[in-house]
Design a protein around this motif. Structure first.
Motif, PDB file in Angstrom:
ATOM      1  N   HIS A   1      31.344  58.019  17.382  1.00  6.59           N
ATOM      2  CA  HIS A   1      30.648  58.434  16.167  1.00  6.59           C
ATOM      3  C   HIS A   1      30.736  59.948  16.018  1.00  6.59           C
ATOM      4  O   HIS A   1      30.549  60.678  16.986  1.00  6.59           O
TER       5      HIS A   1
ATOM      6  N   GLY B   1      36.091  43.376  20.722  1.00  5.93           N
ATOM      7  CA  GLY B   1      35.403  42.475  21.639  1.00  5.93           C
ATOM      8  C   GLY B   1      34.722  41.368  20.889  1.00  5.93           C
ATOM      9  O   GLY B   1      33.523  41.155  20.992  1.00  5.93           O
TER      10      GLY B   1
ATOM     11  N   SER C   1      29.089  47.493  11.811  1.00  9.00           N
ATOM     12  CA  SER C   1      30.122  47.976  10.900  1.00  9.00           C
ATOM     13  C   SER C   1      31.313  47.022  10.830  1.00  9.00           C
ATOM     14  O   SER C   1      31.594  46.281  11.773  1.00  9.00           O
TER      15      SER C   1
END
Ligand code: TXA
Ligand code: MG
Length: 318
Positions: free
Chosen positions: A59, A217, A173
């Motif tokens: 981020h 994942g 997201s």
């Protein structure tokens, strides 16, 4: 127990001195640490009990900062970033060597996004390193959408939770990559595929569900409460599970056969944004009650409804 507060300076000091801190984003809370140091990234994996093959999202608060950490930014990514950042979209880009391979679980690409939360944007602007932050939940469990959710599960693993209130989007997201130049969505999430396609044209959807994903994942049984989840027609499921103590999640409808306490209507007005915002809290609440199974309606398969269905299907795939 972790301290909970809105002290950005405290959070930045902890992060600069190598600690991990829970941070709010518009999607879900993240468990953040300096993405550039192996020994700090290891702390994140340990606290979450996350397998090392599941890479982390970095981020940052500006495209210019991100450019220091990736080899190049394709034009489609610039288009998407300018339109949707800060916001619930993560992009996969070829990493520079400064990003440790632990952060990306050995992959050549690193995941980046600019989250849309005022506290976390202010925090990120005070840092000269990106924050690696997976969702702040034990691996495989439902993502947290309040500071209390984080406290309940990871409070003993961290010192500080930056409290940004309830997450506005409530679902993780959307992840997009560009293998061989072809835009490909790997995780459905807070940014609707329809909005992405309106800007860059058709995208492929590849929600890898193998147990050893090479890319995201996206393990099949992810986001799972402890109670079994079944998705389908509620009336039929109620008949099938007659005699059990049941919790129900629905979009708009109320089921008279179930007590109010044991049902969660996610949006009385039929708004998918509101339903997404309420989904994880509803699952957590029902999971903590003395019921045996959780039943959910499928949601309309459009917009955020697709991401909601994805989470429900994974939750039901034990
Ligand atoms: O909304 C979100 O994305 C939240 C907030 C905190 O930003 N974060 C989040 O992180 O959901 P996490 O770790 O729970 O999920 C990140 C997903 C993982 O499934 C991971 O496999 C995928 O992103 N991912 C990360 N780096 C990747 C890479 N280099 N290539 C492919 N997939 C990657
Ligand atoms: Mg997660």
């Amino acid at each position: 127990m972790a301290a909970i507060g809105k002290d950005i300076l405290k959070a930045s000091k902890l992060l600069k001195s190598g600690n991990i801190v829970a941070i709010p984003t518009e999607t879900v809370y993240g468990l953040a640490g300096n993405a550039l140091h192996d020994d700090i990234v290891v702390k994140i994996f340990k606290a979450k009990n996350r397998p090392a093959f599941d890479p982390l999202i970095c981020h940052t608060d500006s495209i210019d900062k991100m450019a220091q950490f990736v080899e190049y930014i394709p034009s489609e990514v610039k288009t998407l970033a300018n339109a949707f950042w800060p916001g619930p979209l993560t992009v996969l880009l070829k990493k520079k060597p400064i990003i440790p391979s632990l952060t990306t679980s050995g992959l050549d690409e690193v995941a980046f996004r600019i989250p849309n939360h005022p506290l976390t944007l202010e925090l990120l602007s005070a840092l000269d390193f990106p924050l690696a932050a997976p969702s702040a939940n034990p691996f495989g469990y439902i993502s947290p959408t309040t500071a209390k959710h984080v406290q309940d599960q990871l409070g003993n693993e961290i010192n500080y939770i930056l409290d940004g209130g309830e997450c506005e989007v409530g679902i993780e997201s959307t992840i997009i990559g560009f293998p061989a130049g072809e835009p490909t969505v790997y995780r459905l999430g807070g940014k609707q595929v329809e909005e992405i396609e309106a800007l860059i044209g058709p995208v492929k959807i590849n929600l890898n569900q193998s147990s050893n994903p090479s890319a995201p994942g996206m393990l099949k049984s992810h986001y799972a409460p402890k109670k079994p989840v079944h998705v389908g027609n509620i009336s039929e499921l109620l008949e099938l599970h007659e005699g059990k103590r049941i919790g129900v999640i629905s979009f708009v409808d109320h089921y008279d056969a179930i007590s109010d306490e044991h049902q969660r209507v996610l949006s009385q007005n039929g708004e998918l944004n509101e339903a997404a915002r309420n989904l994880f809290s509803a699952l957590r609440q029902l999971d903590s009650m003395s019921i045996e199974i959780i039943l959910s309606e499928p949601f309309p398969n459009e917009g955020l409804g697709r991401a909601i269905n994805d989470r429900l299907n994974r939750a039901s795939a034990k």
